[in-house]
Motif scaffolding. Structure first.
Motif, short mmCIF file in Angstrom:
data_model
loop_
_atom_site.label_atom_id
_atom_site.label_comp_id
_atom_site.label_asym_id
_atom_site.label_seq_id
_atom_site.Cartn_x
_atom_site.Cartn_y
_atom_site.Cartn_z
N LYS A 1 0.85 -1.21 0.00
CA LYS A 1 0.00 0.00 0.00
C LYS A 1 0.88 1.25 0.00
CE LYS A 1 -1.49 1.49 4.17
NZ LYS A 1 -1.12 2.86 4.52
N ASN A 2 1.93 1.25 0.82
CA ASN A 2 2.75 2.46 0.98
C ASN A 2 3.71 2.69 -0.18
OD1 ASN A 2 1.31 2.91 3.25
ND2 ASN A 2 2.94 2.37 4.69
N ARG B 1 0.66 14.16 13.09
CA ARG B 1 1.00 13.94 11.67
C ARG B 1 1.11 15.26 10.90
NH1 ARG B 1 -0.62 8.56 10.39
NH2 ARG B 1 0.89 8.65 8.71
N ILE C 1 2.54 18.29 8.37
CA ILE C 1 3.21 18.23 7.05
C ILE C 1 4.11 19.44 6.86
CG2 ILE C 1 1.41 16.81 5.95
CD1 ILE C 1 0.42 19.44 4.61
N ASN C 2 4.58 20.01 7.95
CA ASN C 2 5.43 21.20 7.86
C ASN C 2 6.68 20.97 7.03
OD1 ASN C 2 6.03 19.49 10.17
ND2 ASN C 2 7.64 20.96 10.65
N LEU C 3 7.26 19.77 7.13
CA LEU C 3 8.51 19.50 6.39
C LEU C 3 8.24 19.43 4.88
CD1 LEU C 3 10.14 16.91 8.82
CD2 LEU C 3 10.48 19.38 8.73
N THR D 1 11.19 11.77 7.11
CA THR D 1 9.77 11.68 6.77
C THR D 1 9.62 10.92 5.45
OG1 THR D 1 7.87 12.94 5.93
CG2 THR D 1 9.97 14.12 6.03
N VAL D 2 8.83 9.84 5.47
CA VAL D 2 8.67 8.99 4.29
C VAL D 2 7.92 9.74 3.20
CG1 VAL D 2 7.70 6.84 3.40
CG2 VAL D 2 8.82 6.87 5.64
N THR D 3 6.70 10.19 3.49
CA THR D 3 5.93 10.86 2.44
C THR D 3 6.50 12.25 2.15
OG1 THR D 3 4.34 11.55 4.12
CG2 THR D 3 3.73 9.66 2.74
N ASP E 1 5.53 0.45 11.90
CA ASP E 1 4.33 -0.22 11.39
C ASP E 1 4.25 -1.67 11.80
OD1 ASP E 1 4.04 1.58 8.21
OD2 ASP E 1 3.65 2.14 10.29
N ILE F 1 8.73 7.02 16.73
CA ILE F 1 8.26 7.73 15.54
C ILE F 1 6.98 8.51 15.81
CG2 ILE F 1 7.60 7.49 13.10
CD1 ILE F 1 10.47 6.61 13.58
N ARG G 1 -2.70 -0.63 11.97
CA ARG G 1 -1.80 -1.66 12.51
C ARG G 1 -2.28 -2.14 13.88
NH1 ARG G 1 -0.02 -2.75 7.58
NH2 ARG G 1 0.68 -0.85 6.57
C1 EPZ Z 1 4.53 6.91 6.32
O1 EPZ Z 1 3.72 7.89 6.93
C2 EPZ Z 1 3.65 5.65 6.22
N1 EPZ Z 1 2.49 5.95 5.35
C3 EPZ Z 1 3.20 5.24 7.61
O2 EPZ Z 1 2.46 4.04 7.48
C4 EPZ Z 1 4.45 4.96 8.45
O3 EPZ Z 1 4.05 4.62 9.77
C5 EPZ Z 1 5.33 6.21 8.48
O4 EPZ Z 1 5.67 6.60 7.14
C6 EPZ Z 1 6.63 5.97 9.24
O5 EPZ Z 1 7.32 4.91 8.65
C7 EPZ Z 1 2.67 5.98 4.01
O6 EPZ Z 1 3.76 5.77 3.50
C8 EPZ Z 1 1.44 6.27 3.20
P1 EPZ Z 1 6.48 10.27 8.35
P2 EPZ Z 1 4.23 9.43 6.95
O7 EPZ Z 1 6.32 11.55 7.62
O8 EPZ Z 1 5.06 9.70 5.76
C9 EPZ Z 1 6.96 13.59 11.68
C10 EPZ Z 1 0.69 2.56 7.87
O9 EPZ Z 1 0.32 1.99 8.91
N2 EPZ Z 1 6.74 14.58 10.60
O10 EPZ Z 1 7.61 9.39 7.98
O11 EPZ Z 1 3.04 10.28 7.20
C11 EPZ Z 1 5.71 12.75 11.98
O12 EPZ Z 1 4.85 13.42 12.86
C12 EPZ Z 1 1.10 4.02 7.91
O13 EPZ Z 1 0.79 2.02 6.75
C13 EPZ Z 1 6.81 15.94 10.90
O14 EPZ Z 1 7.02 16.32 12.04
O15 EPZ Z 1 5.14 9.44 8.24
C14 EPZ Z 1 6.31 11.50 12.58
O16 EPZ Z 1 6.56 11.74 13.95
C15 EPZ Z 1 0.88 4.62 9.29
N3 EPZ Z 1 6.60 16.83 9.90
C16 EPZ Z 1 7.65 11.34 11.84
O17 EPZ Z 1 7.92 12.62 11.26
C17 EPZ Z 1 6.34 16.45 8.61
O18 EPZ Z 1 6.19 17.32 7.73
C18 EPZ Z 1 7.62 10.31 10.72
O19 EPZ Z 1 6.50 10.58 9.92
C19 EPZ Z 1 6.28 15.06 8.32
C20 EPZ Z 1 6.49 14.15 9.33
#
Ligand code: EPZ
Length: 417
Positions: A22-23, A122, A124-126, A163-165, A305, A327, A371
């Motif tokens: 999915k991801n 969650r 999206i500032n980054l 940050t993944v996304t 996850d 995380i 999860r």
């Molecule tokens: C991705 O989410 C996954 N989703 C998540 O899977 C996964 O848990 C997560 O990465 C961590 O591996 C998809 O790929 C669609 P992050 P994402 O940005 O990208 C902070 C599942 O169960 N952050 O890597 O949204 C954030 O708050 C889902 O399949 C900021 O502060 O996660 C977190 O603490 C759940 N500012 C950390 O970074 C930002 O702009 C990691 O988040 C972005 C993130």
């Protein structure tokens, strides 16, 4: 609202085929916005989030066709609506992934702020900071991000947090930007590499994906492609724990064991027997489970996850284990439901202390996120008696027909509509 009913105590045995990730599928579907040409995505997992993303792309004017063998064809030639509406984004935060491609190709985007979810704020500032460094103007008002640019240009972007996304969104923004972009402290997940493979197949110039530093040199335009989504390493890890928690013996096929090396080594550490093959691995859970600590970190370390699923397994441990979640700030909701099934767990901030050795008993429980739902299914498989899991729409977001796959392995499990 569907429920899942499980009668626990069966040892799971047999072979299970892992579906597409999915991801990896979600960013790949967003990337189809980067070209007016046809894009074929293969090995898509037909789960709710994929259908939501399809609906989002179609609401923007893309043409999407479902073909055979988990393949969809996308054509983003007639994009007229540069907006990701709240009604769709609120059900799936990953909709924010259309922001980068929309700015890159159309120089404009209006995307609803995803808002928080059960596991955390969650933000999206980054994502937005990176896009602004590339020449976008991002105003946040009325719950929406209004973004526009005269044309994105290359930039040096250093993420404070992995940050993944965020990495994926900025990779997609950079491929059509003027000049070179460097993403530092980037995410290394296999899903990021799979997206980079797709973008290169479209003509993008990207290197360093899979490491902490990704370099992208912008090109004028991108062409269509045919791209295969990688297998879901989290689904594979979830079935590995299903074998361990039921003392079963499962062959997990169609996956890449290297993508979940940290999970497999942790399972070996707790006494689960793993034998690795080329396109899968075998898991035998006949031995007792030892209680071992784990801490979640970005890839390649133990993934957040898999934390909830691992906690279910640790309730079967022979002592005390400490699970530390670095995380997300609120990813222990499953602990409360596991306690209702008889587990002995104490949550203290970012740590959960799990005292093993107490039998799990079936109960009526409630899923809170994707999860956490998987964790409750795993506990139900090991519990004595009947477990009814409510709100399984959470589970359907990320697992393809999980009750059929588990029933195929001998579980006594059914969906109650
Ligand atoms: C991705 O989410 C996954 N989703 C998540 O899977 C996964 O848990 C997560 O990465 C961590 O591996 C998809 O790929 C669609 P992050 P994402 O940005 O990208 C902070 C599942 O169960 N952050 O890597 O949204 C954030 O708050 C889902 O399949 C900021 O502060 O996660 C977190 O603490 C759940 N500012 C950390 O970074 C930002 O702009 C990691 O988040 C972005 C993130």
């Amino acid at each position: 609202m569907d429920k899942i009913r499980i009668i626990g105590g069966k040892e799971l045995r047999g072979n299970v085929e892992i579906s597409g990730a999915k991801n990896a599928a979600l960013p790949a579907m967003a990337a189809t916005l980067l070209t007016p040409e046809n894009v074929w995505l293969e090995n898509l997992p037909y789960v709710r989030d994929i259908m939501t993303t399809r609906a989002l792309l179609e609401s923007m004017g893309a043409h999407v066709e479902t073909l055979e063998n988990e393949t969809m064809m996308f054509k983003a030639a007639g994009i007229g609506e540069l907006e990701a509406p709240y009604e769709l984004v609120k059900t799936m935060r990953a909709s924010v992934l259309v922001l980068g491609p929309m700015l890159a190709r159309f120089k404009k985007a209006r995307v609803s702020l995803p808002g928080g979810c059960a596991i955390g704020a969650r933000p999206i500032n980054l994502h937005l900071q990176g896009l602004e460094k590339m020449g976008a103007k991002c105003d946040v008002s009325h719950g929406y991000v209004e973004a526009s640019t005269a044309g994105l240009h290359g930039a040096y972007i250093q993420f404070d947090t992995v940050t993944v996304t965020g990495t994926e969104n900025l990779m997609m923004a950079a491929v059509l930007a003027g000049g070179e972009t460097m993403l530092d402290n980037a995410a290394c997940e296999p899903e990021v590499e799979n997206l980079a493979d797709m973008l290169r197949a479209m003509g993008a110039r990207i290197e360093g994906d899979g490491t902490r530093t990704i370099r992208i040199r912008g090109v004028k335009k991108l062409k269509g492609c045919r791209h295969r989504i990688i297998p879901d390493r989290i689904e594979a890890g979830t079935f590995a724990i299903a074998a361990a928690i039921t003392r079963g013996d499962i062959e997990i096929a169609n996956c890449n064991p290297k993508h979940l090396a940290s999970v497999l080594s942790q399972l070996s550490l707790v006494g689960v027997e793993i034998s690795i093959g080329e396109t899968g691995f075998r898991v035998r859970g006949h031995a007792d489970i030892s209680s071992k600590n784990v801490t979640t970190y970005p890839y390649p370390a133990f993934p957040t996850d898999m934390q909830a699923q691992y906690m279910a397994l640790m309730t079967r441990g022979d002592g005390t284990s400490i699970i530390t979640e670095t995380i997300f700030e609120n990813r222990f909701m499953h602990a409360l439901e596991l306690i209702r099934m008889g587990a002995d767990i104490t949550v203290e901030g970012r740590q959960a202390i799990v005292h093993g050795g107490r039998p799990l008993t079936g109960a009526n429980v409630q899923a809170s996120d994707l999860r956490a739902s998987a964790s409750l299914v795993l506990a139900g498989l090991a519990a004595e008696g009947e477990t009814i899991i409510d709100r399984v729409y959470h589970l359907d977001r990320g697992y393809v027909r999980i009750e059929e796959k588990l029933a195929g392995l001998g579980a006594e499990i059914e969906r109650i509509s």
